[in-house]
Write an enzyme that holds these catalytic residues in place. Structure first.
Site, short mmCIF file in Angstrom:
data_model
loop_
_atom_site.label_atom_id
_atom_site.label_comp_id
_atom_site.label_asym_id
_atom_site.label_seq_id
_atom_site.Cartn_x
_atom_site.Cartn_y
_atom_site.Cartn_z
CB CYS A 77 -0.84 -0.15 1.05
SG CYS A 77 -1.88 1.47 1.43
CG ASP A 132 12.78 -13.60 1.66
OD1 ASP A 132 12.78 -14.35 0.89
OD2 ASP A 132 12.35 -12.43 1.45
CG MET A 174 11.40 -16.83 -4.54
SD MET A 174 10.07 -16.28 -3.48
CE MET A 174 8.81 -16.13 -5.00
N GLY A 175 15.16 -14.93 -2.83
CA GLY A 175 16.28 -14.50 -2.13
C GLY A 175 17.11 -13.53 -2.61
CB ALA A 191 23.06 -27.73 -4.13
CG HIS A 258 5.30 -15.94 -7.27
ND1 HIS A 258 6.09 -15.63 -8.04
CD2 HIS A 258 4.93 -15.19 -6.20
CE1 HIS A 258 6.21 -14.22 -8.03
NE2 HIS A 258 5.73 -13.99 -6.82
CD GLN A 260 11.51 -20.50 -4.40
OE1 GLN A 260 12.33 -20.22 -3.87
NE2 GLN A 260 11.34 -19.80 -5.49
#
Ligand code: ATP
Length: 328
Positions: A77, A132, A174-175, A191, A258, A260
């Protein structure tokens, strides 16, 4: 306990995260338990400005603890960033008889609450809800555990197809500013390399590591790339770069996006959200304001919002080391 707070507003703001519903439920049920009124404020600060309110009783939050997203909706907002917008919001809260609010969100949402408190001396309490895990004053934020489990599950699936075809996958997670999701999910999913915003490993090291990996006979390789990684190339550019320099690799890219943010919250996030909701309401009734509820060493703690929003949490250096050792 101070007696002046009779009605508490609760809302979710900024990016949504799994477990926000469990936090809403906890705030509502704690209010019911303590016999004070609770009002849901829809669409964050936007709904506050518009007076989009609905009374919530204990039964109105049945069967939401297991649901992702937020029943109160979330929004960003711009108007609330202006003094005029915040004045409108304050008038709506006064009209509704709301004496204090609990905001479930991230740094930005807490920044808004802080300004609002300073301008109107209005009691506010924050609950960290963001995937996050980047908020000072809490080892965990609500939604992080669910997000890393979602990422690990996705990578496990990618690994199945990667090893069937001897492929290298770059998986973007994300990050933008912090690499907590990438590092934790990367270690959890095994990984080969994890590229995070907090450090620039450099392209040379990436190539060396991939060469080593191929030489050692690995049938597939997964490299996790946080959105805000500092290596200077996005996942698609990385793919091109590696294909050019290491033609032995058949490279693919997967951007998780998204997904995630969605999904049913894990038990960890549900329990965390339930505990934080109780603490937030009780703290307001004890006369405390301008704090964020957090967790450290499994104890709930309060951190002044002004401190919580100062910086992002540091990356776990020990986990980086573990990751380095695991990729040997
Ligand atoms: P996420 O972690 O997903 O980014 P967030 O809570 O940090 O969540 P933001 O978009 O940064 O999300 O902030 C949410 C809302 O909070 C903004 O849209 C705005 O209404 C309000 N807000 C943020 N910063 C301020 C500020 N300095 N003053 C007033 N309001 C603010």
């Amino acid at each position: 306990m101070g007696l002046e707070i009779k009605k508490i507003g609760v809302f979710t703001s900024g990016g949504d995260s799994p477990g926000m519903n469990a936090a809403i439920r906890s705030v509502v049920r704690t209010c019911a338990y303590l016999k004070i009124e609770c009002v849901g404020i829809y669409r964050g600060y936007q709904g506050m400005i518009e007076g989009d309110f609905k009374p919530l009783d204990a039964r109105s939050v049945n069967n939401i603890i297991n649901k992702g997203g937020t029943i109160l909706k979330s929004a960003r907002c711009e108007e609330f960033r202006t003094a005029e917008g915040r004045k409108k919001a304050h008038e709506q809260l006064v009209k509704e008889g709301i004496d204090a609010f609990v905001v479930i969100g991230g740094n930005g949402s807490f920044g808004g609450a802080l300004v609002f408190n300073e301008e109107f001396n209005f009691p506010v309490m924050g609950i960290p809800g963001t995937i996050d895990n980047d908020i000072l004053g809490s080892t965990y934020t609500i939604g992080f555990d669910t997000a890393i489990n979602t990422v690990v599950e996705a990578i496990d699936k990618i690994r199945d197809t990667a090893s069937s075809h001897n492929r290298l996958f770059f998986v973007e997670v994300m990050g933008r500013d912090v690499g907590h999701i990438a590092l934790n999910a990367g270690v959890g999913a095994g990984a080969e390399e994890i590229l995070i915003p907090e450090q620039n490993l450099g392209l040379e090291r990436l190539l060396d590591s991939l060469k080593r990996s191929k030489k050692s006979g690995k049938s597939s390789s997964i490299v996790i790339v946080a959105e805000g990684d500092r290596i200077g190339k996005n996942v698609f550019e990385l793919k091109e770069y590696v294909e050019e320099h290491l033609p032995i690799y058949d490279v693919r890219v997967s951007v998780l996006g998204h997904m995630q943010r969605g999904g049913n919250p894990t038990c960890f996030d549900r329990v965390l959200a339930s505990r934080m909701g109780v603490k937030a309401v009780e703290s307001l009734l004890e006369g405390k304001s301008n704090y964020m509820v957090g967790i450290r060493d499994n104890n709930l703690i309060l951190t002044p919002i002004s401190e919580a929003i100062k910086a992002h949490t540091d990356i776990d250096k020990e986990l980086i080391r573990v990751s380095d050792i695991m990729t040997t």
